[in-house]
Scaffold this motif. Structure first.
Motif, PDB file in Angstrom:
ATOM      1  N   ASP A  25       6.525  66.950 -31.685  1.00 12.46           N
ATOM      2  CA  ASP A  25       6.451  68.054 -30.604  1.00 12.46           C
ATOM      3  C   ASP A  25       6.180  69.942 -31.684  1.00 12.46           C
ATOM      4  OD1 ASP A  25       6.777  66.918 -28.793  1.00 12.46           O
ATOM      5  OD2 ASP A  25       9.067  67.216 -28.634  1.00 12.46           O
ATOM      6  N   LYS A  26       6.990  69.638 -33.420  1.00  9.83           N
ATOM      7  CA  LYS A  26       6.713  70.604 -33.955  1.00  9.83           C
ATOM      8  C   LYS A  26       5.908  71.378 -34.808  1.00  9.83           C
ATOM      9  CE  LYS A  26      11.901  70.073 -33.417  1.00  9.83           C
ATOM     10  NZ  LYS A  26      12.739  70.381 -34.371  1.00  9.83           N
ATOM     11  N   ARG A  27       4.915  69.779 -35.024  1.00  9.85           N
ATOM     12  CA  ARG A  27       3.750  70.432 -36.101  1.00  9.85           C
ATOM     13  C   ARG A  27       2.749  69.628 -35.983  1.00  9.85           C
ATOM     14  NH1 ARG A  27       5.558  69.513 -42.441  1.00  9.85           N
ATOM     15  NH2 ARG A  27       3.634  70.593 -42.680  1.00  9.85           N
ATOM     16  N   ALA A  28       1.722  70.128 -35.341  1.00 10.25           N
ATOM     17  CA  ALA A  28       0.801  69.839 -34.244  1.00 10.25           C
ATOM     18  C   ALA A  28      -0.263  69.065 -35.032  1.00 10.25           C
ATOM     19  CB  ALA A  28      -0.225  71.066 -33.792  1.00 10.25           C
TER      20      ALA A  28
ATOM     21  N   ASN B 270       6.796  59.410 -35.376  1.00 17.86           N
ATOM     22  CA  ASN B 270       7.181  58.206 -35.607  1.00 17.86           C
ATOM     23  C   ASN B 270       6.488  57.124 -35.312  1.00 17.86           C
ATOM     24  OD1 ASN B 270       7.464  57.318 -32.632  1.00 17.86           O
ATOM     25  ND2 ASN B 270      10.192  58.416 -32.227  1.00 17.86           N
ATOM     26  N   PHE B 271       6.597  56.380 -36.052  1.00 18.40           N
ATOM     27  CA  PHE B 271       5.961  54.989 -35.719  1.00 18.40           C
ATOM     28  C   PHE B 271       6.752  53.959 -35.192  1.00 18.40           C
ATOM     29  CE2 PHE B 271       2.994  56.242 -39.098  1.00 18.40           C
ATOM     30  CZ  PHE B 271       1.605  55.904 -38.916  1.00 18.40           C
ATOM     31  N   GLN B 272       5.796  53.538 -33.541  1.00 19.79           N
ATOM     32  CA  GLN B 272       6.799  52.182 -33.154  1.00 19.79           C
ATOM     33  C   GLN B 272       7.147  50.606 -33.712  1.00 19.79           C
ATOM     34  OE1 GLN B 272       5.450  53.824 -29.505  1.00 19.79           O
ATOM     35  NE2 GLN B 272       6.341  55.658 -29.303  1.00 19.79           N
ATOM     36  N   THR B 273       8.175  49.581 -33.592  1.00 17.21           N
ATOM     37  CA  THR B 273       7.981  48.822 -33.477  1.00 17.21           C
ATOM     38  C   THR B 273       8.365  47.964 -32.429  1.00 17.21           C
ATOM     39  OG1 THR B 273       9.134  48.478 -35.339  1.00 17.21           O
ATOM     40  CG2 THR B 273       7.779  49.658 -36.064  1.00 17.21           C
ATOM     41  N   ALA B 274       8.151  46.812 -33.002  1.00 11.92           N
ATOM     42  CA  ALA B 274       9.221  45.921 -31.789  1.00 11.92           C
ATOM     43  C   ALA B 274      10.754  46.027 -31.993  1.00 11.92           C
ATOM     44  CB  ALA B 274       8.567  44.284 -31.919  1.00 11.92           C
ATOM     45  N   HIS B 275      11.009  45.863 -33.871  1.00  7.96           N
ATOM     46  CA  HIS B 275      12.312  46.890 -33.859  1.00  7.96           C
ATOM     47  C   HIS B 275      12.760  47.903 -34.166  1.00  7.96           C
ATOM     48  CE1 HIS B 275      11.684  42.159 -35.174  1.00  7.96           C
ATOM     49  NE2 HIS B 275       9.849  43.116 -35.685  1.00  7.96           N
ATOM     50  N   GLY B 276      12.221  48.392 -33.311  1.00 10.37           N
ATOM     51  CA  GLY B 276      12.806  50.205 -33.440  1.00 10.37           C
ATOM     52  C   GLY B 276      11.892  51.015 -33.507  1.00 10.37           C
ATOM     53  N   ASN B 277      11.802  52.791 -33.358  1.00 10.77           N
ATOM     54  CA  ASN B 277      11.211  53.282 -34.242  1.00 10.77           C
ATOM     55  C   ASN B 277      11.417  53.656 -35.558  1.00 10.77           C
ATOM     56  OD1 ASN B 277      10.227  53.660 -31.764  1.00 10.77           O
ATOM     57  ND2 ASN B 277      10.993  55.870 -31.109  1.00 10.77           N
ATOM     58  N   VAL B 278      10.375  53.785 -36.362  1.00 11.21           N
ATOM     59  CA  VAL B 278      10.584  54.552 -37.964  1.00 11.21           C
ATOM     60  C   VAL B 278       9.947  56.050 -37.716  1.00 11.21           C
ATOM     61  CG1 VAL B 278      10.030  53.982 -40.352  1.00 11.21           C
ATOM     62  CG2 VAL B 278      10.123  51.945 -37.859  1.00 11.21           C
ATOM     63  N   GLY B 279      10.485  56.753 -37.443  1.00  8.14           N
ATOM     64  CA  GLY B 279      11.080  57.990 -38.053  1.00  8.14           C
ATOM     65  C   GLY B 279      10.382  59.102 -38.523  1.00  8.14           C
ATOM     66  N   GLY B 280      10.262  60.026 -39.729  1.00 11.43           N
ATOM     67  CA  GLY B 280       9.762  60.714 -40.510  1.00 11.43           C
ATOM     68  C   GLY B 280      10.400  60.291 -41.442  1.00 11.43           C
ATOM     69  N   THR B 281      11.898  59.231 -41.627  1.00  8.38           N
ATOM     70  CA  THR B 281      12.103  59.659 -42.858  1.00  8.38           C
ATOM     71  C   THR B 281      11.747  58.535 -43.934  1.00  8.38           C
ATOM     72  OG1 THR B 281      14.369  59.841 -41.458  1.00  8.38           O
ATOM     73  CG2 THR B 281      14.739  58.855 -43.284  1.00  8.38           C
TER      74      THR B 281
END
Length: 105
Positions: free
Chosen positions: A32-35, A40-51
């Motif tokens: 939402d902040k950086r167009a 994050n990327f979504q997986t079957a095991h949860g989201n993996v954010g920018g970290t």
């Protein structure tokens, strides 16, 4: 994990072991902040954010288009799995373009 105390001081450090897993990208969410940037990327095991992503990798993902990464395998570090089978505190390590199967270690 364990908590260690400095021998001659008052400093305490928590040490938590990390595990790695290769997981398949199933979707993504845009920032939402950086167009044009991935949140994050979504997986079957949860989201993996920018970290774990550096500025160069985020730029490459924006240029390539996040949808190109759906179905690709990424290696993530995590602390443990939840009762629901989700990865706790997942962080991106690297893309695994050499693999086509998920593996949890």
């Amino acid at each position: 994990g364990i908590v260690l105390r400095e021998v001659h001081g008052d400093r305490w450090v928590k040490v938590v072991p990390v595990k790695t897993a290769d997981v398949r990208v199933t979707g993504f969410e845009m920032s939402d902040k950086r167009a044009g940037w991935i949140k994050n990327f979504q997986t079957a095991h949860g989201n993996v954010g920018g970290t774990g992503f550096n500025e160069e990798q985020l730029t490459e993902i924006a240029e390539q288009g996040a949808d190109w990464y759906i179905g690709k395998i990424m290696e993530v570090e995590y602390r443990e799995t939840t009762e629901a089978g989700k990865l706790r505190f997942p962080a991106f390590v690297r893309w695994r373009f050499d693999k086509d199967e998920e593996s949890l270690t």
